[in-house]
Design an enzyme around this catalytic site. Structure first.
Site, PDB file in Angstrom:
ATOM      1  N   TYR A   1      10.249  13.602 -12.163  1.00 18.46           N
ATOM      2  CA  TYR A   1      11.518  12.861 -12.099  1.00 18.46           C
ATOM      3  C   TYR A   1      11.900  12.581 -10.653  1.00 18.46           C
ATOM      4  CZ  TYR A   1      12.527  13.876 -17.084  1.00 18.46           C
ATOM      5  OH  TYR A   1      12.504  13.948 -18.453  1.00 18.46           O
ATOM      6  N   HIS A  55       0.837  -1.203   0.000  1.00 19.31           N
ATOM      7  CA  HIS A  55       0.000   0.000   0.000  1.00 19.31           C
ATOM      8  C   HIS A  55       0.871   1.252   0.000  1.00 19.31           C
ATOM      9  CE1 HIS A  55      -2.963   2.779   2.230  1.00 19.31           C
ATOM     10  NE2 HIS A  55      -3.210   2.820   0.939  1.00 19.31           N
ATOM     11  N   ASP A  84      -4.835   3.630  -4.949  1.00 25.44           N
ATOM     12  CA  ASP A  84      -4.983   4.067  -3.564  1.00 25.44           C
ATOM     13  C   ASP A  84      -6.220   4.946  -3.377  1.00 25.44           C
ATOM     14  OD1 ASP A  84      -4.346   4.330  -0.881  1.00 25.44           O
ATOM     15  OD2 ASP A  84      -2.883   5.925  -1.211  1.00 25.44           O
TER      16      ASP A  84
END
Length: 153
Positions: A122, A22, A64
């Site tokens: 990034y 998770h 999520d």
């Protein structure tokens, strides 16, 4: 061979997806993304575009839905926002494809997305992604980060 598993998901990728917990993240990258520069494992899926990879992953990967440590809900899908010089010049129809794909698996659809600038994208890949999946996607700004949710039976 396994039943019910999209064939695009290689054994190597299935292992990574299964081992993720998770809030772990994974980056699916287009052909221009510097995936090998982040010091993360790279899984190559040459010959495939990001939409088909995204669709296959979401068949086995929950997004999520829980709040962050501050009690806020952060969208679990992160896109690389257009650079200022590209705003108004570059179109990103692939983002609409992503939102339609996500809607098949998550009722939030477009609300499951956020955009961050290239350098933050990034940094997030470097700091949080379990691995980078490199595609041969030719659309620009086609990179996406997914944050794993909880499997609830």
């Amino acid at each position: 061979m396994l039943k019910g598993i999209p064939t695009i998901l290689s054994p190597e990728l299935l292992k990574v997806l299964d081992e993720m917990g998770h809030t772990d993240e994974i980056t699916i990258a287009d052909g221009n993304f510097p995936g090998h520069s982040f010091g993360k494992p790279v899984i190559r899926l040459d010959g495939h575009g990001v939409p088909e990879i995204l669709d296959a992953i979401l068949q086995v990967f929950p997004l999520d839905t829980y709040p962050n440590k501050n009690g806020e809900i952060d969208p679990p899908c992160t896109l690389m926002a257009l650079e200022p010089n590209d705003v108004g010049k570059v179109q990103t129809p692939i983002w609409d494809e992503y939102k339609n794909i996500v809607k098949k698996y998550d009722d939030r659809g477009a609300d499951a997305f956020q955009e961050i600038n290239k350098w933050k994208f990034y940094d997030q890949t470097h700091e949080k992604s379990t691995c980078v999946i490199m595609s041969t996607e030719t659309a620009i700004y086609a990179n996406i980060i997914l944050r794993k949710g909880v499997v609830i039976n």
